[in-house]
Design a protein around this motif. Structure first.
Motif, PDB file in Angstrom:
ATOM      1  N   VAL A 205      15.735 -15.280  -6.452  1.00  0.00           N
ATOM      2  CA  VAL A 205      17.135 -14.404  -6.185  1.00  0.00           C
ATOM      3  C   VAL A 205      16.300 -13.829  -5.152  1.00  0.00           C
ATOM      4  O   VAL A 205      15.043 -13.958  -4.104  1.00  0.00           O
ATOM      5  N   PRO A 206      17.756 -13.386  -3.886  1.00  0.00           N
ATOM      6  CA  PRO A 206      16.803 -12.484  -2.744  1.00  0.00           C
ATOM      7  C   PRO A 206      16.611 -11.590  -2.778  1.00  0.00           C
ATOM      8  O   PRO A 206      16.934 -10.321  -3.600  1.00  0.00           O
ATOM      9  N   GLY A 207      15.639 -10.980  -1.459  1.00  0.00           N
ATOM     10  CA  GLY A 207      15.420  -9.500  -1.297  1.00  0.00           C
ATOM     11  C   GLY A 207      14.732  -9.143  -0.253  1.00  0.00           C
ATOM     12  O   GLY A 207      15.285  -9.767   0.744  1.00  0.00           O
ATOM     13  N   SER A 208      14.546  -8.021   0.090  1.00  0.00           N
ATOM     14  CA  SER A 208      13.899  -8.257   1.799  1.00  0.00           C
ATOM     15  C   SER A 208      12.585  -6.910   1.475  1.00  0.00           C
ATOM     16  O   SER A 208      12.333  -6.362   0.769  1.00  0.00           O
ATOM     17  N   VAL A 209      11.279  -7.228   2.629  1.00  0.00           N
ATOM     18  CA  VAL A 209      10.734  -6.298   2.506  1.00  0.00           C
ATOM     19  C   VAL A 209      10.136  -5.351   3.288  1.00  0.00           C
ATOM     20  O   VAL A 209      11.670  -5.109   3.570  1.00  0.00           O
ATOM     21  N   GLN A 210       9.799  -4.602   2.267  1.00  0.00           N
ATOM     22  CA  GLN A 210       9.732  -2.821   2.326  1.00  0.00           C
ATOM     23  C   GLN A 210       8.214  -2.285   1.834  1.00  0.00           C
ATOM     24  O   GLN A 210       7.429  -2.425   1.018  1.00  0.00           O
ATOM     25  N   ALA A 211       7.831  -1.363   2.725  1.00  0.00           N
ATOM     26  CA  ALA A 211       6.677  -0.200   2.589  1.00  0.00           C
ATOM     27  C   ALA A 211       6.527   0.426   1.684  1.00  0.00           C
ATOM     28  O   ALA A 211       7.374   1.086   1.259  1.00  0.00           O
ATOM     29  N   VAL A 212       5.448   0.226   0.378  1.00  0.00           N
ATOM     30  CA  VAL A 212       5.221   1.331  -0.279  1.00  0.00           C
ATOM     31  C   VAL A 212       5.662   2.527   0.447  1.00  0.00           C
ATOM     32  O   VAL A 212       5.394   3.395  -0.554  1.00  0.00           O
ATOM     33  N   SER A 213       4.725   2.734   1.418  1.00  0.00           N
ATOM     34  CA  SER A 213       3.974   3.948   1.678  1.00  0.00           C
ATOM     35  C   SER A 213       4.718   3.901   3.271  1.00  0.00           C
ATOM     36  O   SER A 213       4.191   3.399   4.232  1.00  0.00           O
ATOM     37  N   GLN A 214       5.840   5.013   3.466  1.00  0.00           N
ATOM     38  CA  GLN A 214       6.481   5.166   5.052  1.00  0.00           C
ATOM     39  C   GLN A 214       6.900   6.314   4.337  1.00  0.00           C
ATOM     40  O   GLN A 214       6.979   7.304   3.934  1.00  0.00           O
ATOM     41  N   ALA A 215       6.951   6.725   6.280  1.00  0.00           N
ATOM     42  CA  ALA A 215       7.103   8.445   6.770  1.00  0.00           C
ATOM     43  C   ALA A 215       7.348   8.683   8.038  1.00  0.00           C
ATOM     44  O   ALA A 215       7.542   8.240   9.125  1.00  0.00           O
ATOM     45  N   THR A 216       8.507   9.255   7.773  1.00  0.00           N
ATOM     46  CA  THR A 216       9.870  10.397   9.254  1.00  0.00           C
ATOM     47  C   THR A 216       9.087  11.358   9.192  1.00  0.00           C
ATOM     48  O   THR A 216       9.285  12.414   8.534  1.00  0.00           O
ATOM     49  N   VAL A 217       8.129  11.376  10.262  1.00  0.00           N
ATOM     50  CA  VAL A 217       7.570  12.736  10.649  1.00  0.00           C
ATOM     51  C   VAL A 217       8.969  13.844  10.808  1.00  0.00           C
ATOM     52  O   VAL A 217       9.621  13.341  12.409  1.00  0.00           O
ATOM     53  N   ARG A 218       9.663  15.051  11.114  1.00  0.00           N
ATOM     54  CA  ARG A 218      10.338  15.559  10.931  1.00  0.00           C
ATOM     55  C   ARG A 218       9.341  17.306  12.195  1.00  0.00           C
ATOM     56  O   ARG A 218       8.567  17.221  11.245  1.00  0.00           O
ATOM     57  N   ALA A 219      10.410  17.599  13.123  1.00  0.00           N
ATOM     58  CA  ALA A 219      10.590  18.821  13.546  1.00  0.00           C
ATOM     59  C   ALA A 219       9.856  19.495  11.963  1.00  0.00           C
ATOM     60  O   ALA A 219      10.888  20.031  11.766  1.00  0.00           O
ATOM     61  N   LYS A 220       8.986  21.039  12.189  1.00  0.00           N
ATOM     62  CA  LYS A 220       9.303  21.860  11.650  1.00  0.00           C
ATOM     63  C   LYS A 220       9.480  22.916  12.248  1.00  0.00           C
ATOM     64  O   LYS A 220       9.255  24.382  12.589  1.00  0.00           O
ATOM     65  N   LEU A 221       9.573  22.841  14.113  1.00  0.00           N
ATOM     66  CA  LEU A 221       9.899  23.907  14.903  1.00  0.00           C
ATOM     67  C   LEU A 221      11.143  23.296  15.481  1.00  0.00           C
ATOM     68  O   LEU A 221      11.728  21.655  15.308  1.00  0.00           O
ATOM     69  N   SER A 222      12.030  24.648  16.433  1.00  0.00           N
ATOM     70  CA  SER A 222      12.676  24.536  17.227  1.00  0.00           C
ATOM     71  C   SER A 222      12.559  24.636  19.119  1.00  0.00           C
ATOM     72  O   SER A 222      12.004  25.728  18.340  1.00  0.00           O
TER      73      SER A 222
ATOM     74  N   GLY B 239       9.665  16.041  26.771  1.00  0.00           N
ATOM     75  CA  GLY B 239      10.780  17.678  27.875  1.00  0.00           C
ATOM     76  C   GLY B 239      11.880  17.603  26.917  1.00  0.00           C
ATOM     77  O   GLY B 239      12.174  18.062  27.155  1.00  0.00           O
ATOM     78  N   GLU B 240      12.029  17.088  25.982  1.00  0.00           N
ATOM     79  CA  GLU B 240      13.015  16.705  25.491  1.00  0.00           C
ATOM     80  C   GLU B 240      13.016  18.224  24.718  1.00  0.00           C
ATOM     81  O   GLU B 240      12.075  18.537  23.471  1.00  0.00           O
ATOM     82  N   LYS B 241      14.095  19.236  24.180  1.00  0.00           N
ATOM     83  CA  LYS B 241      14.095  19.577  23.145  1.00  0.00           C
ATOM     84  C   LYS B 241      14.853  19.939  21.480  1.00  0.00           C
ATOM     85  O   LYS B 241      15.797  18.884  21.577  1.00  0.00           O
ATOM     86  N   VAL B 242      14.117  20.009  20.719  1.00  0.00           N
ATOM     87  CA  VAL B 242      14.286  19.320  19.783  1.00  0.00           C
ATOM     88  C   VAL B 242      14.943  20.719  18.405  1.00  0.00           C
ATOM     89  O   VAL B 242      13.937  22.069  18.855  1.00  0.00           O
ATOM     90  N   SER B 243      15.617  20.575  17.328  1.00  0.00           N
ATOM     91  CA  SER B 243      15.538  21.407  16.624  1.00  0.00           C
ATOM     92  C   SER B 243      15.403  21.260  15.170  1.00  0.00           C
ATOM     93  O   SER B 243      14.968  20.216  14.908  1.00  0.00           O
ATOM     94  N   PHE B 244      14.971  22.160  14.314  1.00  0.00           N
ATOM     95  CA  PHE B 244      14.390  22.219  13.951  1.00  0.00           C
ATOM     96  C   PHE B 244      14.184  20.994  12.335  1.00  0.00           C
ATOM     97  O   PHE B 244      15.741  20.562  11.950  1.00  0.00           O
ATOM     98  N   ASP B 245      13.816  20.066  11.472  1.00  0.00           N
ATOM     99  CA  ASP B 245      14.040  19.005  10.854  1.00  0.00           C
ATOM    100  C   ASP B 245      14.291  18.179  11.562  1.00  0.00           C
ATOM    101  O   ASP B 245      14.824  16.394  10.669  1.00  0.00           O
ATOM    102  N   ALA B 246      14.454  17.917  13.394  1.00  0.00           N
ATOM    103  CA  ALA B 246      14.728  16.578  13.950  1.00  0.00           C
ATOM    104  C   ALA B 246      13.745  15.528  13.017  1.00  0.00           C
ATOM    105  O   ALA B 246      12.722  15.355  13.825  1.00  0.00           O
ATOM    106  N   PRO B 247      14.157  14.057  13.648  1.00  0.00           N
ATOM    107  CA  PRO B 247      13.593  13.050  13.421  1.00  0.00           C
ATOM    108  C   PRO B 247      12.466  12.853  14.872  1.00  0.00           C
ATOM    109  O   PRO B 247      13.064  12.957  15.973  1.00  0.00           O
ATOM    110  N   LEU B 248      10.911  13.015  14.671  1.00  0.00           N
ATOM    111  CA  LEU B 248      10.067  12.827  15.627  1.00  0.00           C
ATOM    112  C   LEU B 248       9.608  11.435  15.601  1.00  0.00           C
ATOM    113  O   LEU B 248       9.833  10.282  16.074  1.00  0.00           O
ATOM    114  N   LEU B 249       8.541  10.530  14.183  1.00  0.00           N
ATOM    115  CA  LEU B 249       8.045   9.524  14.532  1.00  0.00           C
ATOM    116  C   LEU B 249       8.645   9.062  13.320  1.00  0.00           C
ATOM    117  O   LEU B 249       8.421   9.481  12.208  1.00  0.00           O
TER     118      LEU B 249
END
Length: 342
Positions: free
Chosen positions: A17-34, A153-163
């Motif tokens: 059966v076909p499939g794709s490899v993915q990480a068990v543990s992964q995270a998108t770090v988001r801004a808690k500030l604007s 130098g970028e201005k980001v909004s609350f909850d914007a993805p960072l890394l």
């Protein structure tokens, strides 16, 4: 052996059966500030540990807000102290009947107001202190940076993805299994995994989870196969093929693959009956490629004698007889050589 009959076998079927490899543990770090990004401390491919500082916000505005709210807190404390003294004084005066009860109640209410104002000032200061803490962005997991979404130098909004961060130490393959096969798959079942781009190597895995519902419109169910990544060869997003060996619980009537011929996509066998050969169309089911057996679902009765090896130029009605039905059975026909052509 030259002849065989149906035998009960528990066939093992290999399903790929076909499939794709993915990480068990992964995270998108988001801004808690604007706010404005001051520094980004890592890039794609960098290793990070849980709690490590990975980015910083500009805190000039927060520092000014902090000073303002500290001053507001001190003012609230001073006003509360004054309200407490007035209340205590009025409490003595009302006991001596020098002031009315209404005058004392007014002082008491002012005291309550100042208590609330002090609590509000403390809460506002704590919010700013928390924002100052959030101005230093820390990695929630250990892993590797897979995507950097912002630049200094970028201005980001609350909850914007960072890394985006992935942990490549433990991976899994999300594979799509047909509904007809999923009932025979069990948690913990061992698997072999081929990964596109890594030739000549099979990875060992096992079924960790089985989705309880089918994917809409696909008639497949996702299974998740754990995959160790000891040599760090595997990356998320790689295409994979999962090989599952499924063994049914019940035995089925089967023949060796060598006994079954195919013509125009129709499987058939040669049967020896009444000392004559007869071509018999059959319907086959599961195939065990390793053991070289195939299930026969219809077209053949138990005990019927079937040619198990290939003979040239066989025809319906050709005379034949079984010399022996021992494990070393052989077939003798009137003329085992190819008939002469006119």
């Amino acid at each position: 052996r030259d002849v065989v009959s149906l035998q009960p076998k528990r066939l093992s079927v290999e399903v790929t059966v076909p499939g794709s490899v993915q990480a068990v543990s992964q995270a998108t770090v988001r801004a808690k500030l604007s706010a404005e990004i001051k520094r980004v401390l890592v890039r794609e491919g960098d290793r990070v540990t849980a709690g490590q500082a990975i980015a910083e916000f500009d805190t000039a505005h927060l520092r000014a807000q902090m000073a303002e709210r500290k001053a507001t807190l001190e003012s609230a404390r001073a006003q509360l102290a004054m309200a407490e003294r007035t209340r205590e004084s009025n409490a003595q005066l009302v006991k001596q009947n020098f002031i009315s009860q209404n005058a004392f109640d007014t002082a008491d209410k002012s005291h309550q107001v100042q208590l609330a104002a002090l609590a509000a000032a403390k809460a506002q200061l704590e919010i700013t202190e928390l924002s100052m803490t959030d101005a230093v962005v820390r990695s929630p997991i250990s892993g590797t940076v897979s995507k950097r979404h912002v630049q200094p130098g970028e201005k980001v909004s609350f909850d914007a993805p960072l890394l985006s961060i992935v942990d490549l130490a433990q991976l899994e393959v999300q594979a799509q299994v047909p509904i007809s096969d999923v009932t025979q798959i069990r948690k913990g079942m061992p698997t072999h995994v081929d990964v596109e781009g890594i030739d000549g190597r099979k990875f060992e895995g096992r079924v960790e989870r089985i989705n309880p519902s089918a994917e809409p419109g696909t008639r497949t169910i996702n299974i998740y196969v754990s995959l160790a990544n000891e040599d760090s060869l595997l990356k998320t997003g790689m295409f994979a093929r999962v090989l599952l060996t499924i063994s049914p619980e019940a035995e089925v009537p089967a023949l060796p693959l060598s006994a079954v011929r195919t013509e125009a996509a129709q499987p058939f066998v040669w049967v020896v009956a009444d000392q004559k050969l007869a071509r018999r169309n059959i319907v086959t089911g599961k195939r065990d490629e390793r053991a070289q057996w195939v299930e026969v679902t219809s077209g053949l009765a138990p005990g019927e004698v079937v040619l198990a090896t290939k003979f040239d130029n066989l025809k319906d009605g050709l005379a034949a007889k079984v010399i022996s039905l021992t494990p070393d059975s052989n077939v003798a026909d009137k003329d085992r050589r190819a008939p002469a052509r006119n």
